[in-house]
Write an enzyme that holds these catalytic residues in place. Sequence first.
Site, PDB file in Angstrom:
ATOM      1  CD  GLU A   1      -2.693   1.214   2.576  1.00 33.01           C
ATOM      2  OE1 GLU A   1      -3.688   1.955   2.606  1.00 33.01           O
ATOM      3  OE2 GLU A   1      -2.352   0.498   3.545  1.00 33.01           O
TER       4      GLU A   1
ATOM      5  CE  LYS B   1      -7.319   1.517   3.686  1.00 29.81           C
ATOM      6  NZ  LYS B   1      -6.112   2.033   4.378  1.00 29.81           N
TER       7      LYS B   1
ATOM      8  CB  CYS C   1      -4.509  -1.523   4.536  1.00 28.10           C
ATOM      9  SG  CYS C   1      -3.541  -1.361   6.067  1.00 28.10           S
TER      10      CYS C   1
END
Length: 264
Positions: free
Chosen positions: A46, A115, A149
């Site tokens: 990331e 995300k 994440c």
Amino acid sequence: MRVSILQMHVTIGDRNRNYSRLKRMMEEAMRGVGENSRPDVILLSELWDVGFYPKPLDDYADKGGSATREILSTLAAKYSVNIVGGSCVIKTGHDIRNECLVMNRKGELIANYDKTHLFSPAKEGKAFKRGDHLSIFTLDGAKCGVIICYDLRFPELIRKLALSDISVLFVPAAWPTERLAHWRTLLEARAIENEIFIAAANGSGTFATGVPLAGHSMLLDPWGKIMDESKLDETIISADFDLAMREAIKSKIDVFADRREDLY
């Protein structure tokens, strides 16, 4: 499917240095002896482009994503390898997104993912626009998905992808050392409960705040067994995903057939 993870030591705010590091690590990863040792897929972590994350973020964002697309496309085509491009800071219009770009072996952009769950304790929602779509794509005939994440903490998201019959889940992350136990436990649980392979790439080094990243990138099979795991330093790890294994596991314990959709 042979998957390699590049656990990069990211320099905060220095895109050029991180690009150079990526090129060096890609060359190392693709230097395998014989076709069977060369990866089919490369996974990045990331925000490998500028780190997590320098401020003001707008000064460091890739406007329109052109620089990100160019380097990932060039490397994918050069080495004839699929790249799940971790995530980068990309600005589209007025919005800055934490975005993953996926390239096939020809260097063509075949998928993207923003995300969707932004980490509220770190006020990510003030910096990034949250994503509004899931991402499912095919690499060398294998159906795959990607999350980023904090998304890992939302089992309903991964189950949604698993119900689309993905075989492999890619998880680029910037996960802190203080929650390393959560990282390992959640990855093992998501692999087991969804009967999928998982490739999870974490960063090496620190956040912009100086908080250390946990490293410990991992490759897991659908039983939750860790096939390979890094430590803290910059490194490359690899594993061979025997996709037929997933069907064998489902024939033994078919959690999807046994779901109670009448109750939940």
